[in-house]
Design a protein around this motif. Structure first.
Motif, PDB file in Angstrom:
ATOM      1  N   ILE A   1       0.858  -1.191   0.000  1.00  0.00           N
ATOM      2  CA  ILE A   1       0.000   0.000   0.000  1.00  0.00           C
ATOM      3  C   ILE A   1       0.893   1.240   0.000  1.00  0.00           C
ATOM      4  CG2 ILE A   1      -1.776   1.274   1.242  1.00  0.00           C
ATOM      5  CD1 ILE A   1      -2.770  -1.424   2.313  1.00  0.00           C
ATOM      6  N   ARG A   2       0.809   2.001  -1.055  1.00  0.00           N
ATOM      7  CA  ARG A   2       1.694   3.143  -1.302  1.00  0.00           C
ATOM      8  C   ARG A   2       0.956   4.452  -1.035  1.00  0.00           C
ATOM      9  NH1 ARG A   2       3.857   2.296  -6.969  1.00  0.00           N
ATOM     10  NH2 ARG A   2       4.746   0.532  -5.815  1.00  0.00           N
TER      11      ARG A   2
ATOM     12  N   VAL B   1      -2.450  -1.861  -9.283  1.00  0.00           N
ATOM     13  CA  VAL B   1      -3.702  -2.383  -9.824  1.00  0.00           C
ATOM     14  C   VAL B   1      -4.887  -1.525  -9.407  1.00  0.00           C
ATOM     15  CG1 VAL B   1      -2.840  -4.750  -9.955  1.00  0.00           C
ATOM     16  CG2 VAL B   1      -4.013  -3.978  -7.872  1.00  0.00           C
ATOM     17  N   GLN B   2      -4.702  -0.678  -8.417  1.00  0.00           N
ATOM     18  CA  GLN B   2      -5.752   0.256  -8.007  1.00  0.00           C
ATOM     19  C   GLN B   2      -5.084   1.533  -7.530  1.00  0.00           C
ATOM     20  OE1 GLN B   2      -8.247  -0.777  -4.607  1.00  0.00           O
ATOM     21  NE2 GLN B   2      -9.982   0.350  -5.464  1.00  0.00           N
TER      22      GLN B   2
ATOM     23  N   MET C   1     -13.626   2.054   0.813  1.00  0.00           N
ATOM     24  CA  MET C   1     -12.385   2.139   0.050  1.00  0.00           C
ATOM     25  C   MET C   1     -11.322   1.240   0.646  1.00  0.00           C
ATOM     26  SD  MET C   1      -9.091   3.517   0.436  1.00  0.00           S
ATOM     27  CE  MET C   1      -9.385   4.607   1.819  1.00  0.00           C
ATOM     28  N   ALA C   2     -11.191   1.275   1.965  1.00  0.00           N
ATOM     29  CA  ALA C   2     -10.139   0.513   2.633  1.00  0.00           C
ATOM     30  C   ALA C   2     -10.305  -0.984   2.415  1.00  0.00           C
ATOM     31  CB  ALA C   2     -10.133   0.835   4.125  1.00  0.00           C
ATOM     32  N   GLY C   3     -11.541  -1.458   2.456  1.00  0.00           N
ATOM     33  CA  GLY C   3     -11.772  -2.878   2.242  1.00  0.00           C
ATOM     34  C   GLY C   3     -11.315  -3.324   0.862  1.00  0.00           C
ATOM     35  N   ALA C   4     -11.610  -2.510  -0.161  1.00  0.00           N
ATOM     36  CA  ALA C   4     -11.195  -2.846  -1.519  1.00  0.00           C
ATOM     37  C   ALA C   4      -9.685  -2.766  -1.664  1.00  0.00           C
ATOM     38  CB  ALA C   4     -11.875  -1.908  -2.516  1.00  0.00           C
ATOM     39  N   VAL C   5      -9.068  -1.744  -1.079  1.00  0.00           N
ATOM     40  CA  VAL C   5      -7.624  -1.565  -1.171  1.00  0.00           C
ATOM     41  C   VAL C   5      -6.893  -2.744  -0.532  1.00  0.00           C
ATOM     42  CG1 VAL C   5      -5.719  -0.222  -0.186  1.00  0.00           C
ATOM     43  CG2 VAL C   5      -7.559   0.935  -1.406  1.00  0.00           C
ATOM     44  N   VAL C   6      -7.350  -3.163   0.627  1.00  0.00           N
ATOM     45  CA  VAL C   6      -6.711  -4.284   1.324  1.00  0.00           C
ATOM     46  C   VAL C   6      -6.816  -5.553   0.493  1.00  0.00           C
ATOM     47  CG1 VAL C   6      -7.000  -5.828   3.302  1.00  0.00           C
ATOM     48  CG2 VAL C   6      -6.889  -3.365   3.660  1.00  0.00           C
ATOM     49  N   GLU C   7      -7.978  -5.775  -0.103  1.00  0.00           N
ATOM     50  CA  GLU C   7      -8.163  -6.985  -0.909  1.00  0.00           C
ATOM     51  C   GLU C   7      -7.218  -6.986  -2.102  1.00  0.00           C
ATOM     52  OE1 GLU C   7     -11.705  -9.225  -3.435  1.00  0.00           O
ATOM     53  OE2 GLU C   7     -12.202  -7.736  -1.907  1.00  0.00           O
ATOM     54  N   HIS C   8      -7.124  -5.850  -2.794  1.00  0.00           N
ATOM     55  CA  HIS C   8      -6.267  -5.785  -3.979  1.00  0.00           C
ATOM     56  C   HIS C   8      -4.782  -5.812  -3.614  1.00  0.00           C
ATOM     57  CE1 HIS C   8      -9.924  -3.757  -5.990  1.00  0.00           C
ATOM     58  NE2 HIS C   8      -9.898  -5.032  -6.297  1.00  0.00           N
ATOM     59  N   ALA C   9      -4.445  -5.259  -2.447  1.00  0.00           N
ATOM     60  CA  ALA C   9      -3.039  -5.212  -2.038  1.00  0.00           C
ATOM     61  C   ALA C   9      -2.487  -6.588  -1.699  1.00  0.00           C
ATOM     62  CB  ALA C   9      -2.868  -4.283  -0.835  1.00  0.00           C
ATOM     63  N   ARG C  10      -3.347  -7.571  -1.556  1.00  0.00           N
ATOM     64  CA  ARG C  10      -2.867  -8.929  -1.322  1.00  0.00           C
ATOM     65  C   ARG C  10      -2.195  -9.484  -2.578  1.00  0.00           C
ATOM     66  NH1 ARG C  10      -5.295 -10.288   3.458  1.00  0.00           N
ATOM     67  NH2 ARG C  10      -7.306  -9.316   3.891  1.00  0.00           N
TER      68      ARG C  10
END
Length: 256
Positions: A5-6, A74-75, A97-106
């Motif tokens: 997460i950047r 990717v996001q 937003m945080a839920g989506a970011v965490v999922e994609h950051a995996r």
């Protein structure tokens, strides 16, 4: 996962805000900081206000253009007020937003982008994002300091991460659903623009048409496999365009 997460700060004016943002990041387990053309950095005020998060500052990368740091993501979520003129997918609540970011950051890097203290992100910078997010606040005084905005969104990300541990496979995207990077999306958009222009669909600059299509694909969130399928379709269409038309368009691009 948190290392994917950047946090990206664009043209920060006050170096102290960079230090405070680094501190906000470290308290929430984030460490990847990118600075786009900061007015003054490194600076003693940044180090002083980091208050123990100097390691985040030491690892920060400085770049000239926002696009330089988004290609592998990717996001990309731009923190800004909702802009009706740019109909990108918008998170009205930071926790969504945080839920989506965490999922994609995996699976791959993601970025949260913050603009200038006074003027935020430009429309051009927001167009480099895949999503927008706003922080609900008092409508009569909804002004947040830059580092406060970083703290709020970083907290929501850390909260979502705590609720969904990285080892929980249920929240991982299957390989066929992996999202494309922003670089791959950019190649697709350039390919689509070329085919629309060459085919005669765009006979003159149609900025609104291309922006609307960009927003459409941003909402659809095609996977890498789906994006590859779309590019294959575009390539097949190109093969059926008259050869002289293709050569004329190529010559025109070379002259430009």
């Amino acid at each position: 996962m948190l290392s994917n997460i950047r946090i990206v700060l664009v043209q920060t004016f006050h170096p102290g805000n960079i230090g405070q943002a680094a501190r906000a990041m470290k308290t929430m387990g984030l460490s990847d900081l990118v600075l786009v053309r900061p007015r003054c950095y490194p600076d003693p005020d940044a180090s002083r206000l980091a208050a123990g998060a100097e390691d985040v500052l030491d690892g920060a990368r400085v770049v000239d253009e926002l696009s330089e740091t988004l290609g592998d993501c990717v996001q990309v979520v731009g923190a800004s007020a909702r802009l009706r003129s740019l109909p990108l997918p918008h998170y009205d609540e930071p926790d969504a937003m945080a839920g989506a970011v965490v999922e994609h950051a995996r699976q791959a890097p993601v970025a949260l982008v913050f603009g200038r203290e006074r003027s935020g992100l430009t429309n051009g910078e927001i167009r480099l994002c895949s999503h927008q997010v706003s922080i609900p606040a008092n409508p009569d005084y909804g002004i947040l300091n830059l580092s406060q905005a970083v703290q709020v969104l970083a907290y929501e990300v850390h909260r979502a991460w705590r609720r969904h541990p990285a080892g929980d496979y249920r929240y991982q995207l299957p390989p066929q659903a992996a999202l494309p990077t922003r670089e791959q999306v950019g190649h697709f958009q350039a390919h689509l623009s070329r085919v629309m222009t060459t085919s005669g669909f765009l006979t003159q600059p149609h900025a609104n048409t291309e922006q609307q299509l960009q927003a459409l694909f941003a909402r659809a969130q095609p996977s890498r496999r789906e994006l590859s399928l779309l590019r294959g379709l575009l390539s097949a269409l190109e093969q059926h365009l008259p050869a002289d038309l293709l050569s004329d368009k190529a010559s025109s691009r070379n002259r430009d």
